[in-house]
Design a protein around this motif. Structure first.
Motif, PDB file in Angstrom:
ATOM      1  N   CYS A 141      -6.213  -5.107 -14.568  1.00  0.00           N
ATOM      2  CA  CYS A 141      -4.814  -5.179 -15.003  1.00  0.00           C
ATOM      3  C   CYS A 141      -4.232  -6.561 -14.744  1.00  0.00           C
ATOM      4  O   CYS A 141      -4.528  -7.210 -13.741  1.00  0.00           O
ATOM      5  CB  CYS A 141      -3.961  -4.156 -14.249  1.00  0.00           C
ATOM      6  SG  CYS A 141      -3.998  -2.505 -14.942  1.00  0.00           S
ATOM      7  N   GLU A 157      -9.108   2.312  -9.099  1.00  0.00           N
ATOM      8  CA  GLU A 157      -8.417   2.127 -10.381  1.00  0.00           C
ATOM      9  C   GLU A 157      -8.668   3.284 -11.345  1.00  0.00           C
ATOM     10  O   GLU A 157      -7.781   3.649 -12.133  1.00  0.00           O
ATOM     11  CB  GLU A 157      -8.785   0.792 -11.022  1.00  0.00           C
ATOM     12  CG  GLU A 157     -10.219   0.643 -11.488  1.00  0.00           C
ATOM     13  CD  GLU A 157     -11.119   0.003 -10.452  1.00  0.00           C
ATOM     14  OE1 GLU A 157     -12.001  -0.774 -10.858  1.00  0.00           O
ATOM     15  OE2 GLU A 157     -10.959   0.283  -9.238  1.00  0.00           O
ATOM     16  N   HIS A 158      -9.849   3.893 -11.271  1.00  0.00           N
ATOM     17  CA  HIS A 158     -10.139   5.014 -12.163  1.00  0.00           C
ATOM     18  C   HIS A 158      -9.354   6.253 -11.746  1.00  0.00           C
ATOM     19  O   HIS A 158      -8.853   6.995 -12.594  1.00  0.00           O
ATOM     20  CB  HIS A 158     -11.647   5.291 -12.158  1.00  0.00           C
ATOM     21  CG  HIS A 158     -12.462   4.062 -12.444  1.00  0.00           C
ATOM     22  ND1 HIS A 158     -12.410   3.410 -13.658  1.00  0.00           N
ATOM     23  CD2 HIS A 158     -13.307   3.354 -11.655  1.00  0.00           C
ATOM     24  CE1 HIS A 158     -13.214   2.355 -13.615  1.00  0.00           C
ATOM     25  NE2 HIS A 158     -13.759   2.296 -12.420  1.00  0.00           N
ATOM     26  N   SER A 176      -2.522   9.512 -15.961  1.00  0.00           N
ATOM     27  CA  SER A 176      -2.909   9.810 -17.355  1.00  0.00           C
ATOM     28  C   SER A 176      -2.610   8.636 -18.276  1.00  0.00           C
ATOM     29  O   SER A 176      -2.202   8.815 -19.425  1.00  0.00           O
ATOM     30  CB  SER A 176      -2.185  11.074 -17.853  1.00  0.00           C
ATOM     31  OG  SER A 176      -2.528  12.183 -17.064  1.00  0.00           O
ATOM     32  N   GLY A 177      -2.847   7.433 -17.773  1.00  0.00           N
ATOM     33  CA  GLY A 177      -2.535   6.264 -18.570  1.00  0.00           C
ATOM     34  C   GLY A 177      -3.738   5.498 -19.053  1.00  0.00           C
ATOM     35  O   GLY A 177      -3.620   4.364 -19.494  1.00  0.00           O
ATOM     36  N   GLY A 178      -4.939   6.081 -18.940  1.00  0.00           N
ATOM     37  CA  GLY A 178      -6.134   5.376 -19.388  1.00  0.00           C
ATOM     38  C   GLY A 178      -6.686   4.475 -18.314  1.00  0.00           C
ATOM     39  O   GLY A 178      -6.322   4.544 -17.138  1.00  0.00           O
ATOM     40  N   ASP A 179      -7.583   3.579 -18.696  1.00  0.00           N
ATOM     41  CA  ASP A 179      -8.270   2.699 -17.770  1.00  0.00           C
ATOM     42  C   ASP A 179      -7.320   1.604 -17.306  1.00  0.00           C
ATOM     43  O   ASP A 179      -6.732   0.888 -18.125  1.00  0.00           O
ATOM     44  CB  ASP A 179      -9.490   2.084 -18.459  1.00  0.00           C
ATOM     45  CG  ASP A 179     -10.381   1.330 -17.485  1.00  0.00           C
ATOM     46  OD1 ASP A 179     -10.071   1.318 -16.290  1.00  0.00           O
ATOM     47  OD2 ASP A 179     -11.389   0.765 -17.943  1.00  0.00           O
ATOM     48  N   VAL A 180      -7.186   1.448 -15.973  1.00  0.00           N
ATOM     49  CA  VAL A 180      -6.301   0.401 -15.457  1.00  0.00           C
ATOM     50  C   VAL A 180      -7.088  -0.729 -14.793  1.00  0.00           C
ATOM     51  O   VAL A 180      -6.537  -1.528 -14.066  1.00  0.00           O
ATOM     52  CB  VAL A 180      -5.282   0.976 -14.447  1.00  0.00           C
ATOM     53  CG1 VAL A 180      -4.405   2.003 -15.110  1.00  0.00           C
ATOM     54  CG2 VAL A 180      -5.971   1.548 -13.217  1.00  0.00           C
ATOM     55  N   ALA A 229      -5.848   5.843 -12.874  1.00  0.00           N
ATOM     56  CA  ALA A 229      -5.715   6.158 -14.296  1.00  0.00           C
ATOM     57  C   ALA A 229      -5.637   7.661 -14.510  1.00  0.00           C
ATOM     58  O   ALA A 229      -4.836   8.155 -15.313  1.00  0.00           O
ATOM     59  CB  ALA A 229      -6.887   5.571 -15.074  1.00  0.00           C
ATOM     60  N   GLU A 230      -6.477   8.407 -13.789  1.00  0.00           N
ATOM     61  CA  GLU A 230      -6.458   9.864 -13.901  1.00  0.00           C
ATOM     62  C   GLU A 230      -5.122  10.429 -13.427  1.00  0.00           C
ATOM     63  O   GLU A 230      -4.555  11.332 -14.046  1.00  0.00           O
ATOM     64  CB  GLU A 230      -7.602  10.467 -13.085  1.00  0.00           C
ATOM     65  CG  GLU A 230      -8.986  10.174 -13.620  1.00  0.00           C
ATOM     66  CD  GLU A 230      -9.334  11.037 -14.824  1.00  0.00           C
ATOM     67  OE1 GLU A 230      -8.577  11.966 -15.144  1.00  0.00           O
ATOM     68  OE2 GLU A 230     -10.372  10.764 -15.451  1.00  0.00           O
ATOM     69  N   ASP A 278       0.889  -5.256 -16.048  1.00  0.00           N
ATOM     70  CA  ASP A 278       0.299  -3.932 -16.208  1.00  0.00           C
ATOM     71  C   ASP A 278       0.382  -3.140 -14.918  1.00  0.00           C
ATOM     72  O   ASP A 278       0.633  -1.935 -14.925  1.00  0.00           O
ATOM     73  CB  ASP A 278      -1.158  -4.044 -16.645  1.00  0.00           C
ATOM     74  CG  ASP A 278      -1.317  -4.735 -17.994  1.00  0.00           C
ATOM     75  OD1 ASP A 278      -0.462  -4.503 -18.864  1.00  0.00           O
ATOM     76  OD2 ASP A 278      -2.275  -5.507 -18.154  1.00  0.00           O
ATOM     77  N   VAL A 286       1.817   0.612 -13.967  1.00  0.00           N
ATOM     78  CA  VAL A 286       1.117   1.626 -13.178  1.00  0.00           C
ATOM     79  C   VAL A 286       1.987   2.067 -12.001  1.00  0.00           C
ATOM     80  O   VAL A 286       2.090   3.259 -11.698  1.00  0.00           O
ATOM     81  CB  VAL A 286      -0.235   1.086 -12.674  1.00  0.00           C
ATOM     82  CG1 VAL A 286      -0.898   2.084 -11.722  1.00  0.00           C
ATOM     83  CG2 VAL A 286      -1.156   0.792 -13.845  1.00  0.00           C
TER      84      VAL A 286
END
Length: 316
Positions: A210, A195-196, A203-207, A199-200, A214, A218
């Motif tokens: 979810c 999940e990290h 570029s949407g932050g911590d997922v 997110a990287e 959500d 993603v």
């Protein structure tokens, strides 16, 4: 079941267990040092082979004791190592691993021979007589090609091209995370990431944690990067399967008491590759993979924790 080709890394894992991780500048006591076979690609190949897969490994080790140990361990797991190169002028890759009493780990890798694996090496492996015995190319008849980012990005892209040319499904594990660019993503059929890393990548932050809606966001964000099929692992919770235009599929993991999580992600990758090579759909392959990864968490080490079919059946 089609052939699985894994291109990438082999590392000697230097493992110490400790009650807790040290804070910066702090020294803590640990268990006796263990030297175990590892490296993400070698782990993935071993996991698939121990489960009965036809697996070929393409990589490089140093001409040293650790390199010989790694090749022997892969062979013992059932992996064809005829395309693993030996470098006379560089040490075998190494991973320094600490494991705490909760089974979590920290890992620092030194690339060693892995850093020398080049696009030219991949091209030679993909040619007729490309292995060390002058036999067939590991890519011939391959159903699935497995990749990770413990070798150079240029080498990973060259392998993805070779896999695509051979008609294999290209499965890329975006780990250890690096910005891969659009070329590799365009050559990849299925992306595996946690999940990290997801997110990287978007570029949407911590997922983490979810909700289903959500995960749909993603999925659309990944599709915007050219990733139309992905499996996002979510630790002990399991994983979520994302296919562009379809509802996300959450796959729950069996509940276990973790002893050591080292190599669990690689167990997941190897099992996923195995089932995709057998013709499973992505969600069914992921359901199998979470069981294999959960089993691996109940044992110490990486490759030493991977199940045979009989062990997995008893676990289930």
């Amino acid at each position: 079941m089609g052939r699985i080709v894994i291109v990438g890394s082999l590392n000697a894992d230097l493992v110490v267990q400790t009650p807790r991780f040290p804070r910066p500048g702090e020294t803590v006591h640990g268990s006796p040092l263990q030297v175990l076979p590892g490296g993400k690609s070698s782990n993935q190949a071993a996991a698939a082979a121990r489960l009965g897969g036809d697996v070929r490994l393409v990589g490089a080790v140093g001409d040293d004791g650790q390199g010989r140990m790694l090749v022997a361990a892969a062979r013992d797991a059932g992996v064809d190592t005829s395309s693993v190169l030996t470098r006379a002028d560089v040490a075998t890759g190494t991973a320094v691993i600490t494991v705490d009493e909760a089974g979590e780990n920290t890992i620092v890798i030194s690339a060693g021979a892995n850093g020398t694996l080049s696009p030219d090496d991949v091209a030679r492996a993909a040619s007729v007589g490309g292995d060390s015995q002058g036999g067939d190319s590991p890519f011939d008849g391959a159903a699935v090609l497995g990749l990770c980012l413990e070798v150079s990005l240029e080498t990973v892209i060259a392998a993805a091209r070779a896999g695509r040319d051979a008609g294999a499904l290209v499965l890329t594990n975006v780990s250890p995370f690096a910005e891969v660019g659009d070329e590799l993503l365009s050559l990849t059929d299925v992306v595996l990431l946690n999940e990290h890393e997801a997110a990287e990548l978007v570029s949407g932050g911590d997922v983490a944690d979810c909700a289903p809606s959500d995960w749909a966001v993603v999925s659309r964000a990944l599709a915007g990067r050219g990733v139309t099929r992905a499996v996002v692992t979510t630790g002990a919770a399991g994983c979520t399967v994302l296919v562009d235009g379809e509802p996300p599929v959450a796959v729950a993991s069996p509940r276990v008491t973790a002893v050591d999580t080292t190599g669990c992600g690689d167990a997941f990758m190897g099992a996923l590759a195995l089932r995709l090579a057998s013709g499973d759909g992505l969600a069914d392959a992921a359901r199998f993979a979470v069981r294999v990864a959960s089993f691996a968490a109940t044992r110490v080490g990486a490759q030493s924790s991977y199940p045979t079919p009989e062990e997995l059946a008893a676990f289930a």
